[in-house]
Design an enzyme around this catalytic site. Structure first.
Site, PDB file in Angstrom:
ATOM      1  CB  THR A   1      -0.915   0.015   1.264  1.00 50.77           C
ATOM      2  OG1 THR A   1      -1.353   1.347   1.524  1.00 50.77           O
ATOM      3  CG2 THR A   1      -0.181  -0.460   2.506  1.00 50.77           C
ATOM      4  CG  ASP A   2      -1.023   5.125  -0.723  1.00 51.97           C
ATOM      5  OD1 ASP A   2      -1.563   4.418   0.174  1.00 51.97           O
ATOM      6  OD2 ASP A   2      -1.572   6.142  -1.193  1.00 51.97           O
ATOM      7  CD  GLU A   3      -3.053   3.702   4.562  1.00 46.08           C
ATOM      8  OE1 GLU A   3      -2.869   3.696   5.782  1.00 46.08           O
ATOM      9  OE2 GLU A   3      -4.181   3.592   4.030  1.00 46.08           O
TER      10      GLU A   3
ATOM     11  CE1 TYR B   1      -3.619  -2.257   6.060  1.00 44.17           C
ATOM     12  CE2 TYR B   1      -3.246   0.071   5.611  1.00 44.17           C
ATOM     13  CZ  TYR B   1      -3.493  -1.221   5.153  1.00 44.17           C
ATOM     14  OH  TYR B   1      -3.588  -1.458   3.792  1.00 44.17           O
TER      15      TYR B   1
ATOM     16  CE  LYS C   1      -0.688  -4.492   3.107  1.00 45.44           C
ATOM     17  NZ  LYS C   1      -1.128  -5.779   2.523  1.00 45.44           N
TER      18      LYS C   1
END
Ligand code: NAD
Ligand code: TYD
Length: 354
Positions: free
Chosen positions: A136-138, A161, A165
């Site tokens: 994810t971009d997060e 989260y 990831k």
């Protein structure tokens, strides 16, 4: 010979869209959907393909080493696409442990099972196999007012989260660096579209609005996300599996940055007429901000565009209309999802709101 994809988390939002996308696009692929059916997994999403002879569902936990190994032994798997995850930031703030278990341990377990099954001799794998880790971009953390996330941007996650990831993303990369294990990693921006669980911003706002409930906006609502229609994410994943260079990371995003308050107002405007004006900005309620809330995400998708000729097809105006229409038409789906424990969660999260 058909290629066989082991898709984990295929009963969730993006996984189910991906399975439908692939089975509609190709008649010569087999898909095995491995999902533990947590609160976020829903086999109803896959009704349109459940009778397809190239599709098979297996209920299993990606953390269950024995079961995953058995699945590899009993099937000739060519590709793994690992969507399975705990995916909601707010839940990770309340209960981080399950995020580490599923997202980190689960990914490690899948990598080990695939490596064991695919490795012919030290560092040499069955021809053409690949493990795609859906990241994810997060993982990049938060941007200021300018700039973009590139694949080379240092990883700097903030929530449990995104930290889980990031760990999974780095472990997948370490298997390439250490064992020459064939891996790709994709880092996509926020998705929206059909089958998204109504705890995420867009489906939450749509479903609250149509029940004339308040619309919770965290803090000032000026946080920015870069929204991509889910089908464009599926298209990118298909390209990365089939054409991506082994060991590479690909960012995915459509340059569609919007503040949260803009998103909420767009949805209100689209629904306003059909609801005789009852859905209006008076429903907006600013609530306490999320802890550690990332301010801005924005992806630079230059690499995937240049190297794999990926382009997003669905612009936001069209995508959000399709999405709203889908939620309006699928009230049975929504009713089932809401009765599936979601209302308890909602009432706990927003007890002072309605
Ligand atoms: P989701 O929460 O809708 O679906 C997750 C699925 O994983 C569910 O079907 C759930 O049952 C399954 N699952 C959970 N734990 C499992 C376990 N232990 N074993 C097997 N299955 C399990 O998530 P989503 O929004 O579809 O996201 C899918 C993936 O894409 C995630 O890895 C997420 O980090 C990533 N991602 C999501 C977005 C987004 O905007 N939603 C953006 C970028 C990347
Ligand atoms: P979300 O859909 O949870 O995705 P993520 O946190 O992974 O980006 O949230 C998108 C943005 O919307 C995020 O900035 C938090 C905000 N938000 C609200 O303002 N109100 C809400 O009720 C929710 C769920 C999110």
């Amino acid at each position: 010979m058909n290629k066989t994809y082991l898709v984990t988390g295929g009963a969730g939002f993006i996984g189910s869209n991906f399975i439908i996308y692939m089975l509609n696009k190709y008649s010569d692929v087999n898909i095995i959907n491995v999902d533990f059916l947590t609160y976020a997994g829903n086999l109803e999403n896959l009704k349109s393909v459940e009778k397809n002879e190239n599709y098979k569902f297996i209920k299993a936990d990606i953390c269950d080493a024995e079961k995953i190994e058995e699945i590899f032994n009993e099937n000739e798997i060519d590709y793994v696409v690992n969507f399975a995850a705990e995916s909601h930031v707010d839940r990770s703030i309340k209960n981080p442990s399950i995020f580490v278990k599923t997202n980190v341990e689960g990914t490690l377990n899948l990598l080990n099972a695939a490596k064991k099954n695919w490795e012919e001799k030290d560092g040499v794998y069955k021809k053409g196999v690949k493990f795609l880790q859906v990241s994810t971009d997060e993982v990049y953390g938060s941007l200021g007012e300018t700039g973009y996330f590139y694949e080379t941007t240092p990883l700097d996650p903030h929530s449990p989260y995104s930290a889980s990831k990031t760990s999974a993303d780095l472990i997948a990369k370490s298997y390439y660096d250490t064992f020459k294990f064939p891996v790709n990693i994709t880092r996509c921006s926020n998705n929206y579209g059909p089958f998204q669980f109504p705890e995420k911003l867009i489906p939450l706002i749509i479903t609250n609005a149509i029940s004339l409930k308040n619309l919770p906006v965290y803090g000032d609502g000026l946080q920015i996300r870069d929204w991509l229609y889910v089908k464009d994410h599926c298209k990118a994943i298909d390209l990365v599996i089939n054409k991506g260079k082994v060991g590479e990371v690909y960012n995915i995003g459509g340059h569609n940055e919007k503040t949260n308050i803009e998103i909420v107002k767009i949805i209100i405007n689209k629904l306003n007429k059909s609801f005789d004006g009852r859905i209006n900005e008076n429903l907006i309620k600013h609530v306490e901000d999320r802890k550690g809330h990332d301010r801005r995400y924005a992806i630079a998708p230059d690499k995937i565009k240049k190297e794999l000729s990926w382009e997003p097809i669905t612009m936001f105006e069209e995508g959000i209309e399709k999405t709203i229409e889908w939620y309006l038409k699928n009230d049975e789906w929504l009713k089932n999802v809401l009765s599936n424990g979601y209302l308890d969660y909602y009432n706990k999260m927003y007890k002072n709101l309605v």
